[in-house]
Scaffold this active site. Structure first.
Site, PDB file in Angstrom:
ATOM      1  N   GLY A  27      41.318  42.172  42.541  1.00  0.00           N
ATOM      2  CA  GLY A  27      42.285  41.739  43.489  1.00  0.00           C
ATOM      3  C   GLY A  27      43.784  42.410  43.352  1.00  0.00           C
TER       4      GLY A  27
ATOM      5  CD  GLN B  16      49.117  42.498  40.648  1.00  0.00           C
ATOM      6  OE1 GLN B  16      48.462  41.848  41.669  1.00  0.00           O
ATOM      7  NE2 GLN B  16      48.552  42.732  39.409  1.00  0.00           N
TER       8      GLN B  16
ATOM      9  CB  CYS C 145      46.596  40.247  35.534  1.00  0.00           C
ATOM     10  SG  CYS C 145      47.786  40.580  36.618  1.00  0.00           S
ATOM     11  CG  LEU C 146      44.969  45.760  37.973  1.00  0.00           C
ATOM     12  CD1 LEU C 146      45.040  46.617  39.442  1.00  0.00           C
ATOM     13  CD2 LEU C 146      44.135  46.769  37.184  1.00  0.00           C
TER      14      LEU C 146
ATOM     15  CG  HIS D  22      44.938  36.076  39.269  1.00  0.00           C
ATOM     16  ND1 HIS D  22      44.819  36.185  37.623  1.00  0.00           N
ATOM     17  CD2 HIS D  22      45.584  37.361  39.671  1.00  0.00           C
ATOM     18  CE1 HIS D  22      45.391  37.270  37.301  1.00  0.00           C
ATOM     19  NE2 HIS D  22      45.944  37.913  38.474  1.00  0.00           N
ATOM     20  CD  GLU D  23      44.867  38.994  42.928  1.00  0.00           C
ATOM     21  OE1 GLU D  23      46.241  39.495  43.117  1.00  0.00           O
ATOM     22  OE2 GLU D  23      44.393  39.417  42.322  1.00  0.00           O
TER      23      GLU D  23
ATOM     24  CG  HIS E 236      49.963  38.259  41.183  1.00  0.00           C
ATOM     25  ND1 HIS E 236      50.752  38.631  39.966  1.00  0.00           N
ATOM     26  CD2 HIS E 236      48.875  38.606  40.906  1.00  0.00           C
ATOM     27  CE1 HIS E 236      49.974  39.240  39.072  1.00  0.00           C
ATOM     28  NE2 HIS E 236      48.668  39.197  39.579  1.00  0.00           N
TER      29      HIS E 236
HETATM   30 NI    NI Z   1      47.167  39.857  38.609  1.00  0.00          NI
END
Ligand code: NI
Length: 184
Positions: free
Chosen positions: A60, A65, A109-110, A151-152, A155
């Protein structure tokens, strides 16, 4: 050449891999703004987000991000269990209710490279959002999909998953991360 065809070709050429911001970039702490119009600019942002997510093999990605302060998330849930791509885009997603609790195993997470941790999450969530066509959608999710959504959407509210782990674990990560930076 018809103008719409020209636009399609144009967008194909400007498809870009975006830079993924990483902790401790303060942009990741911003609360993203609601999307008011789903215009061509917004759609090209979504295309670029998708290119970026697939390139870095994320499940995702939130607009925050990649330095875009808009409430947009994308994910490909199918990617984890099949070869077929199934990209979902949620605009202005909102968690309307949660139920139970659950430990999501090895979350990553990226924006938090080289680190994974178990995270306490709600077991299931109900989410409302708008899709790319501007239609309202409702999602009820459990398990991995529920974790992805939480999670998203976190963000978009400026929250990284390392904010949801114990302070001790977080300190260990921060120390390790500072050390890595020094050694670079
Ligand atoms: Ni993330």
């Amino acid at each position: 050449m018809p103008s719409c065809l020209f636009q399609i070709i144009f967008y194909f050429y400007i498809m870009t891999i975006l830079k993924v911001l990483t902790y401790p970039d303060v942009f990741l702490e911003r609360i993203a703004e609601p999307v008011k119009n789903i215009d061509e600019n917004m759609l090209s942002i979504i295309d670029n987000m998708a290119e970026t997510m697939y390139k870095f093999e994320g499940v995702g990605l939130a607009a925050t991000q990649v330095g875009i302060n808009k409430r947009i998330i994308i994910y490909d849930y199918a990617q984890t269990n099949s070869e077929k791509k199934e990209l979902i885009t949620l605009i202005n997603p909102e968690i309307i209710s949660t139920e139970g609790s659950f430990t999501s195993k090895n979350e990553g997470c990226l924006s938090v490279p080289d680190y994974r941790s178990d995270v306490k999450r709600a077991a299931s969530v109900k989410v409302t959002a708008t899709d790319k066509n501007g239609d309202k959608i409702n999602i009820e999710a459990q398990d991995l999909l529920s974790v992805i959504l939480q999670h998203e959407i976190d963000h978009l509210n400026g929250i990284l998953f390392i904010k949801r782990i114990s302070p001790l674990k977080r300190q260990i990560y921060i120390k390790k991360q500072k050390k890595n930076k020094k050694n670079q």
